[in-house]
Enzyme design. Structure first.
Site, short mmCIF file in Angstrom:
data_model
loop_
_atom_site.label_atom_id
_atom_site.label_comp_id
_atom_site.label_asym_id
_atom_site.label_seq_id
_atom_site.Cartn_x
_atom_site.Cartn_y
_atom_site.Cartn_z
N GLU B 281 0.83 -1.20 0.00
CA GLU B 281 0.00 0.00 0.00
C GLU B 281 0.87 1.26 0.00
O GLU B 281 0.53 2.25 -0.65
CB GLU B 281 -0.93 -0.03 1.22
N GLU B 284 1.94 1.67 -3.45
CA GLU B 284 0.83 2.16 -4.27
C GLU B 284 0.62 3.66 -4.03
O GLU B 284 0.40 4.43 -4.97
CB GLU B 284 -0.46 1.38 -3.92
N CYS B 301 -8.52 -2.09 4.23
CA CYS B 301 -8.35 -3.26 5.12
C CYS B 301 -9.65 -3.68 5.76
O CYS B 301 -9.83 -4.84 6.09
CB CYS B 301 -7.38 -2.94 6.26
N SER B 321 -7.62 1.80 -2.06
CA SER B 321 -6.38 1.12 -2.40
C SER B 321 -6.74 -0.23 -3.02
O SER B 321 -7.67 -0.90 -2.58
CB SER B 321 -5.55 0.89 -1.13
N LYS B 360 -15.48 -9.88 8.10
CA LYS B 360 -14.48 -10.72 7.45
C LYS B 360 -15.10 -12.01 6.94
O LYS B 360 -14.59 -12.62 6.00
CB LYS B 360 -13.34 -11.04 8.43
N GLU B 363 -16.15 -10.98 3.66
CA GLU B 363 -14.96 -10.79 2.81
C GLU B 363 -14.44 -12.13 2.29
O GLU B 363 -14.10 -12.27 1.11
CB GLU B 363 -13.85 -10.06 3.59
N GLU B 368 -13.72 -12.42 -5.86
CA GLU B 368 -12.47 -11.85 -6.37
C GLU B 368 -11.31 -12.09 -5.41
O GLU B 368 -10.16 -11.89 -5.77
CB GLU B 368 -12.64 -10.35 -6.68
N CYS B 505 -10.25 -1.90 14.75
CA CYS B 505 -10.52 -3.33 14.93
C CYS B 505 -10.53 -3.76 16.39
O CYS B 505 -11.13 -4.77 16.74
CB CYS B 505 -9.49 -4.15 14.19
#
Lengths: 156, 580
Positions: B281, B284, B301, B321, B360, B363, B368, B505
């Site tokens: 990141e 990037e 994230c 990102s 999550k 996720e 993908e 988190c």
């Protein structure tokens, strides 16, 4: 419904929202106007109101389901309201309601597939002397017994 | 200077700033008033009537909504107050599914606690006698049981007031009242972001995570499977609470030991992947900054935030990102780099991620986030589910020895560790970006401006000749405010960190649940974050790009940071999602 009419309706609703948005506690007023415009409150209309009023759509839905005056489904051509208030109830309104349900093949709050009737169970209509009472549109039917039901429905 | 007022509660004089509620004043005087619907700063509506007190008025007042006033005399413990609270509680209990023995919240249920505290030994009312209602298990992450709901509306307030999502509301009336999504839809059919903050808000077991522990037990018991586990930075500062340790206890070593004893074949550390995220990141960001890419770049994230962006702010999708989250990077690397090194067919590997997060679970199912036809993550467990497995195993967690993570993906830097706290990803990224851009060693690595629980934090950091404007937001409600300001052109940033959960988190939807009365006195966001910064301080490496095992992975397998293979395995894309 043609898209043009639908757009006009949303434009009309937008005007209502613009007028009332800033006055406190105006959500119900907007919802009443919306129901006048659309006839009922489908999810698209509730979303539109929520966005316009800056409230979550779940709040609009909460109000819509809290008050019996709001309808989530399109109303039929004729609204049949049967009173289940105390007087009508003890005079046998439940049996009349059961007969109506079986004749129309729907439950309370629903509309027949052909769009002719919407069935509502209501509280006191204010004419207990005529119990049990039902109304279709503005027409009042008193001292109804189950066997009267097919004849009454046939008039519409 | 604040106007101070003095009132008397149960004979105790207490002085508080004007505007304080009677309930808050009582907390200050160490007088416990029972609450159920009250959630500090989120839901203060006086609905449950547990906190009623006698103020000499005609009727009792709800202490949570009543402002304290000068000279007010409050009695919280009279026979009449106790009797009234009890009737109210019995009425709530009469309509509650009281299957406490098998309830996920047994021993951590606020209703159970209040019933015990008030000494309710019988329930004189029969409730609605309605039929059991179906449980809503349409969501991959959150299960809703209307039979246990006490209609306190804490989840409703959290979902809308805190998260600006608003998929839960109160519907119908009387006995038919429900707290649910609209039009009878399940939570899996509405634009819920699965952040799980509703679970954190729920005083009872009406909202809970989907329990996937059976899948993990089955994988561990299957001799053909090689089961690899890794745990996020926040687990090690939360897990201890499940075993009655004080809030903010660091249990990193015991956690690793527990994983090994449960039978996992490899015990890795998500912090390794947090460091991987930072190097990718950071790279990037430098590319976008120097080559005119889309700015501000926003972190990706937090899966709750990502889904929120895709659903409610799709015009910012290009700002996200392209880096996968640490969890998904970890899985991708385990099934390629580690599989190759260990000589194991990736098809036989089961990746279990222990996360402080319910989103999550969603996720992990995103198509993908897979490579070579294999999902990056097979099973996600929340901190609570992981604790459940430890309890089921019969281990005495408190007496476990401190053990280390396994090589070759077990090293994590201090920068990786602080991912769990709001501002942590930003700070970790700055530590790396600064050194990469300037080529100089960063002396003071503590970017304190981005730490703390303020909703939106801003800072300008000088990186070489560039003034980098950064912002950090936690909760999707605060994210909305920030993005609205950017849309209007009021704010301009280069780099933004967004986490869906309050405090980041550490207080994620999958973390141990702290009852509201305790939250009035202790802030888990602060305590757990403090532990995470301690963790950072004690690690030998505090910058992601100095993680030796990570450097070895790039050298031996991944190639260049941001290179071809890294792009294929460690980066992703996003989709616009409909609301309703």
């Amino acid at each position: 419904m043609a898209e043009c009419c639908q757009n006009e309706k949303f434009a009309e609703l937008q005007q209502v929202i613009d007028q009332l948005k800033d006055s406190q506690g105006s959500l119900m007023q907007v919802m009443q106007k919306a129901q006048d415009i659309f006839g009922y409150l489908p999810i698209e209309v509730q979303n539109f109101i929520a966005d316009g009023m800056g409230v979550p759509v779940t709040e609009v839905y909460g109000v819509a389901t809290f008050y019996s005056q709001f309808s989530l489904e399109p109303k039929g051509e004729h609204t049949l309201s049967i009173c289940l208030g105390t007087a009508c109830y003890v005079k046998g309104a439940q049996a009349v309601l059961d007969r109506i349900k079986s004749e129309l093949g729907i439950t309370e709050g629903k509309t027949t597939a052909d769009g002719r009737f919407t069935l509502l169970a209501t509280r006191c209509l204010g004419c207990c002397g005529l119990a049990p009472v039902l109304t279709i549109g503005e027409e009042v039917y008193g001292r109804v017994v189950p066997d009267d039901v097919p004849g009454i429905l046939a008039k519409y | 200077m604040e106007n101070m007022i003095t009132l008397t509660i149960d004979g105790v004089e207490v002085t508080v700033p004007e505007g304080t509620t009677v309930l808050e004043a009582a907390v200050k005087a160490n007088i416990k008033i029972p609450t159920l619907c009250y959630l500090k700063g989120v839901n203060e509506i006086g609905a449950c009537r547990m906190c009623i007190v006698d103020t000499g008025a005609r009727a009792f007042n709800a202490a949570c909504t009543m402002p304290a006033s000068q000279g007010l005399v409050v009695k919280t413990n009279t026979p009449a107050v106790r009797a009234a609270r009890r009737v109210n509680l019995e009425l709530i209990l009469s309509n509650h599914d009281r299957s406490c023995l098998t309830c996920v919240r047994s021993k951590n249920c606020e209703l159970q606690t209040v019933a015990r505290d008030l000494g309710v030994d019988e329930i004189r009312f029969s409730g609605s006698n309605g039929e059991r209602e179906p449980i809503d298990d349409s969501s991959v992450a959150i299960i809703r049981d209307p039979n246990k709901c006490i209609l306190c509306r804490r989840c409703v307030a959290t979902c809308y007031n805190v998260q600006n999502v608003g998929v839960l509301g109160a519907t119908e009336r009387g006995f038919k009242t429900h707290v649910e999504p609209l039009f009878g839809k399940g939570l899996g059919e509405v634009p819920c972001i699965q952040c799980g903050q509703c679970i954190q808000a729920c005083p009872v077991g009406a909202l809970r995570e989907r329990d996937d522990t059976d899948k993990v037990w089955a994988a561990i018991a299957d001799p053909t499977k090689h089961v690899v586990v890794h745990a996020a930075p926040s687990i090690r500062v939360g897990l201890g609470e499940e075993f009655d340790m004080p809030m903010g206890t660091r249990v990193t070593g015991k956690m690793a030991a527990a994983m090994r004893r449960l039978g996992f074949d490899k015990v890795f550390d998500t912090n390794f992947a947090a460091d991987m995220t930072i190097v990718e990141e950071g790279n990037e960001f430098i590319e976008r900054l120097t080559k005119g890419g889309k700015l501000p770049m926003i972190t990706s994230c937090s899966p709750g935030w990502v889904k929120f962006c895709e659903t409610y702010y799709p015009d910012f999708i290009d700002n996200l990102s392209t880096c996968k989250s640490p969890m998904s990077m970890m899985g991708a690397a385990i099934k390629t780099y580690y599989a190759e090194k260990a000589g194991i067919d990736p098809k036989d590997i089961v990746v279990v991620a222990i996360m402080p997060c319910t989103a999550k679970k969603f996720e992990a199912q995103r198509e993908e986030l897979s490579n070579n036809g294999l999902p990056n993550t097979d099973i996600v467990l929340t901190t609570r589910e992981f604790a459940r497995m430890i309890r089921q195993s019969g281990m005495d967690f408190a007496t476990l020895p401190d053990e280390s993570f396994d090589s070759i993906m077990g090293e994590g830097s201090g920068a990786g560790a602080i991912f769990g706290a709001t501002g942590g990803v930003m700070e970790a990224a700055l530590r790396t970006v600064y050194e990469k851009v300037t080529g100089q060693t960063l002396e003071n690595i503590d970017f304190t401006a981005v730490r703390g629980v303020e909703g939106i934090k801003e800072a300008t950091i000088k990186v070489g000749d560039i003034d980098v404007n950064v912002a950090v937001a936690h909760t999707t409600g605060n994210a909305s405010k920030l993005l609205d300001a950017i849309r209007k052109g009021e704010k301009q940033y280069h780099f933004i960190e967004i986490m869906a959960c309050p405090g980041g988190c550490v207080a994620g939807g999958g973390q141990p649940i702290v009852p509201a009365p305790i939250k009035m006195k202790e802030d888990p966001r602060v305590k757990r974050a403090a532990a995470i910064y301690e963790e950072d301080k004690h690690l030998p490496k505090r910058k992601s790009h100095e993680n030796e095992e990570l450097l070895a992975m790039y050298r031996e397998y991944m190639g260049e940071v941001g290179g071809h293979r890294a792009h294929e395995l460690l980066h992703t894309h996003y989709v616009k999602r409909p609301k309703y």
